[in-house]
Scaffold this active site. Structure first.
Site, PDB file in Angstrom:
ATOM      1  N   GLY A  46       0.833  -1.191   0.000  1.00 38.47           N
ATOM      2  CA  GLY A  46       0.000   0.000   0.000  1.00 38.47           C
ATOM      3  C   GLY A  46       0.867   1.239   0.000  1.00 38.47           C
ATOM      4  CD  GLN A  51       3.511   5.728   2.670  1.00 36.48           C
ATOM      5  OE1 GLN A  51       2.508   5.208   2.199  1.00 36.48           O
ATOM      6  NE2 GLN A  51       4.506   5.027   3.184  1.00 36.48           N
ATOM      7  CB  CYS A  93       5.526   2.232   7.332  1.00 34.06           C
ATOM      8  SG  CYS A  93       4.991   3.692   6.441  1.00 34.06           S
ATOM      9  CG  LEU A  94       6.709   1.018   1.234  1.00 37.38           C
ATOM     10  CD1 LEU A  94       6.047   1.346  -0.098  1.00 37.38           C
ATOM     11  CD2 LEU A  94       7.828  -0.001   1.042  1.00 37.38           C
ATOM     12  CG  HIS A 135      -0.311   1.171   7.391  1.00 41.81           C
ATOM     13  ND1 HIS A 135       0.665   0.696   8.243  1.00 41.81           N
ATOM     14  CD2 HIS A 135       0.338   2.006   6.540  1.00 41.81           C
ATOM     15  CE1 HIS A 135       1.829   1.235   7.923  1.00 41.81           C
ATOM     16  NE2 HIS A 135       1.656   2.040   6.883  1.00 41.81           N
ATOM     17  CD  GLU A 136      -1.007   2.402   2.834  1.00 44.23           C
ATOM     18  OE1 GLU A 136      -0.589   3.569   2.700  1.00 44.23           O
ATOM     19  OE2 GLU A 136      -0.244   1.456   3.103  1.00 44.23           O
ATOM     20  CG  HIS A 139       0.482   6.705   5.567  1.00 41.19           C
ATOM     21  ND1 HIS A 139       1.650   7.196   6.102  1.00 41.19           N
ATOM     22  CD2 HIS A 139       0.701   5.394   5.349  1.00 41.19           C
ATOM     23  CE1 HIS A 139       2.539   6.212   6.208  1.00 41.19           C
ATOM     24  NE2 HIS A 139       1.987   5.094   5.763  1.00 41.19           N
TER      25      HIS A 139
HETATM   26 NI    NI Z   1       2.894   3.233   5.679  1.00 38.45          NI
END
Ligand code: NI
Length: 176
Positions: A46, A51, A93-94, A135-136, A139
């Site tokens: 995701g 991000q 998380c990226l 989670h997304e 963000h």
């Molecule tokens: Ni993340």
């Protein structure tokens, strides 16, 4: 399509509340394509627009990890309209590479939003997709999974992260 650089913690864009998308214009179309490519390349399941440095309410997900694009979801202005149950799982998380921790979230969610054509969609999810959606969408509120771990775990994370950054800086300095 092109790969976008991923904003890394503590980049302030990760703390911004993302703005609603009022019209799906060419720049949003382009952003969607670039985010899809960036997510698969990372690889991640995701990615939220914050991000990649664009704080607008857009997320892309694909939790199927199998054949590319098989489980692709593009969600504009997503909202959780119902959330039930409780589940704890390991998240990463990226934007916080190399760190994973157990996070408690709702087991099942129903999310409404728009698809990339602007049509309303509703997704009823459980399991990994439900976790990824939460989670997304976090963000988009400027919230990270490290905000949802225990205070002790967060302290350990911050110390480790600081050390890692210092090591990175030192190795960069060694290059010249
Ligand atoms: Ni993340």
């Amino acid at each position: 399509m092109s790969l976008l650089p991923i904003s890394i913690y503590p980049d302030p864009v990760l703390r911004q509340k993302a703005a609603r998308i009022e019209s799906i214009d060419a720049s949003i179309e382009r952003l969607i394509d670039d985010m899809i490519e960036t997510m698969y390349e990372a690889p991640g399941i995701g990615l939220a627009a914050n991000q990649v440095g664009r704080p607008v309410r857009l997320v892309v997900l694909d939790v199927e990890r199998g054949e590319e694009s098989s489980g692709l979801i593009v969600l504009i202005n997503p909202e959780i309209v119902s959330a039930t149950g409780k589940t704890k799982s390991e998240e990463g998380c990226l934007s916080i590479p190399g760190y994973f921790a157990g996070v408690t979230r709702c087991q099942e969610v129903v999310v409404q939003g728009l698809d990339r054509r602007g049509n309303p969609i509703e997704i009823a999810a459980d399991g990994l997709l439900a976790i990824a959606l939460q989670h997304e969408i976090d963000h988009l509120e400027g919230k990270l999974f490290i905000d949802r771990i225990s205070a002790i775990s967060r302290d350990i994370f911050k110390r480790r992260w600081k050390k890692k950054r210092e090591e990175r800086t030192e190795s960069e300095l060694c290059l010249d």
